[in-house]
Write a protein that holds these residues in place. Structure first.
Motif, PDB file in Angstrom:
ATOM      1  N   ASP A 137      70.144  25.474 -17.269  1.00 31.32           N
ATOM      2  CA  ASP A 137      71.188  24.883 -18.108  1.00 31.32           C
ATOM      3  C   ASP A 137      71.179  23.362 -17.908  1.00 31.32           C
ATOM      4  OD1 ASP A 137      73.476  24.041 -19.407  1.00 31.32           O
ATOM      5  OD2 ASP A 137      74.762  25.609 -18.575  1.00 31.32           O
ATOM      6  N   ARG A 139      73.075  21.181 -18.746  1.00 26.63           N
ATOM      7  CA  ARG A 139      74.384  20.547 -18.588  1.00 26.63           C
ATOM      8  C   ARG A 139      74.874  20.558 -17.149  1.00 26.63           C
ATOM      9  NH1 ARG A 139      77.044  24.486 -22.867  1.00 26.63           N
ATOM     10  NH2 ARG A 139      75.809  25.837 -21.476  1.00 26.63           N
ATOM     11  N   GLN A 140      74.279  21.353 -16.294  1.00 29.60           N
ATOM     12  CA  GLN A 140      74.760  21.470 -14.914  1.00 29.60           C
ATOM     13  C   GLN A 140      74.456  20.198 -14.124  1.00 29.60           C
ATOM     14  OE1 GLN A 140      73.127  25.020 -13.180  1.00 29.60           O
ATOM     15  NE2 GLN A 140      74.545  26.360 -14.264  1.00 29.60           N
ATOM     16  N   ASN A 141      75.402  19.800 -13.297  1.00 28.09           N
ATOM     17  CA  ASN A 141      75.242  18.563 -12.522  1.00 28.09           C
ATOM     18  C   ASN A 141      75.868  18.690 -11.123  1.00 28.09           C
ATOM     19  OD1 ASN A 141      74.783  15.870 -11.757  1.00 28.09           O
ATOM     20  ND2 ASN A 141      76.792  15.277 -12.501  1.00 28.09           N
ATOM     21  N   GLY A 143      72.511  21.552 -10.793  1.00 26.58           N
ATOM     22  CA  GLY A 143      72.273  22.977 -10.740  1.00 26.58           C
ATOM     23  C   GLY A 143      71.165  23.258  -9.734  1.00 26.58           C
ATOM     24  N   LYS A 154      67.021  20.907  -6.916  1.00 28.41           N
ATOM     25  CA  LYS A 154      68.184  20.785  -7.794  1.00 28.41           C
ATOM     26  C   LYS A 154      67.758  20.126  -9.106  1.00 28.41           C
ATOM     27  CE  LYS A 154      71.161  20.103  -3.744  1.00 28.41           C
ATOM     28  NZ  LYS A 154      72.084  19.152  -3.062  1.00 28.41           N
TER      29      LYS A 154
END
Length: 334
Positions: A137, A139-141, A143, A154
């Motif tokens: 994803d 948008r993950q910050n 992930g 990450k």
């Protein structure tokens, strides 16, 4: 940790001395990871004698072809070397399923639907033509992309034209590196690079130099740089915020004309250690220092095979796939 720049080229500007973007990471625990696989980078993996069995874990920052095109070569020719396991690929999602890594990379099977049975007629390919794709994803910050054997990778969002680009941070045994892939400067990027040992960032040439060298109109060159990439001065600002042990410019056309502009641009905000990357530049990272070397290459390499499986023998007769009506009798007495 050993990090090798296997390609530092930028977009369509691919040259004998600058192949498409790729970063190769090797760890003291025996693991190895590939980040991006731009056009021609396979040549550098070959001249560095990296076997296909060490290119099984590939992490893509985004799906522009100057970061993905050599994936087809790695996938299709792995069995001709020593990869008989599935190719594992990680990459970002998109705003639509068709813009995601899974939909795009699965297309390799269509591209190779003649190639694969042809190879299977000669050797036992095992599971080498299986694909294991993990879509992340964007948008993950941050992930978590990968976590095994003491290694954590990450991912974090990057701003690169449309949504669906990410950067990566790899951590192992107290050592770390970041590869940004493409994108504009951002606090998200500098936050995810804080305290990193090796901060590898794409870096754009000045808009004036870009326009001059390519013949693009200056307004077009400005749009490309402003909405897609990180100027040297902005890299310096991200370094000031992140404070890496060493910052490295990668993925940028570099000529003698650009060197001082890069150095001056970064130095506008960052007085720490900075290196302009070149193809086959090697960074040996330990807990007390980073040593920079040039990779020793084999200029006429053959594919390296590491302990091929005993089952790597022909299972089918190639003749079964050839029409004697067209070719007649194959000459054997040469």
């Amino acid at each position: 940790m050993r990090v090798t720049l296997m390609g530092t080229g930028w977009g369509s500007i691919i040259r004998p001395d600058q192949k498409g973007a790729s970063v190769f990471v090797e760890l003291g625990n025996g693991d190895s990871f590939v980040f991006d696989v731009g056009p021609g980078c396979g040549i550098n993996y070959n001249v560095m004698q990296v076997p296909f069995s060490r290119m099984t874990k590939i992490f893509l920052t985004h799906l522009h072809l100057d970061h993905t095109s050599d994936l087809a070569w790695i996938y299709t020719f792995g069995p001709s070397g020593d990869r008989f396991t599935p190719l594992q690929v990680w990459g970002p999602s998109g705003d639509k399923p068709e813009y995601g890594t899974k939909a795009n990379i699965e297309g390799i099977k269509v591209l190779s639907q003649w190639h694969r049975p042809s190879f299977a007629a000669c050797i036992d390919i095992g599971k080498a033509y299986d694909l294991e794709i993990t879509e992340l994803d964007y948008r993950q910050n941050p992930g978590i992309a990968y976590q095994a054997n003491g290694v954590t990778i990450k991912h974090f969002p990057r701003l690169h034209i449309i949504d669906g680009a990410i950067g990566y941070r790899l951590e192992w045994n107290g050592l770390s590196m970041v590869w940004t892939g493409d994108g504009q400067p951002s606090y998200i990027t500098s936050d995810n690079a804080k305290g990193v040992d090796l901060f590898i960032s794409e870096t754009a040439p000045s808009t004036e130099r870009f326009a001059q060298a390519t013949g693009l109109p200056l307004p077009v060159a400005k749009i490309i740089v402003a909405y897609s990439h990180t100027p040297a001065k902005a890299l310096g600002k991200m370094c000031q915020l992140a404070n890496p042990s060493l910052a490295v410019t990668c993925h940028c056309p570099v000529d003698p004309e650009e060197l001082q502009a890069f150095i001056n641009g970064v130095a506008g905000h960052w007085k720490g250690k900075y290196q302009i990357g070149e193809d086959l530049m090697v960074f040996n990272i330990s807990k007390d220092k980073i040593v920079i070397r040039s990779g020793a290459i084999h200029t006429r390499p053959w594919t390296v095979t590491v302990i091929p499986p005993a089952s790597n023998t022909p299972t089918l007769n190639v003749k079964d796939f050839q029409s004697e009506k067209i070719f007649g009798t194959v000459i054997k007495d040469y």
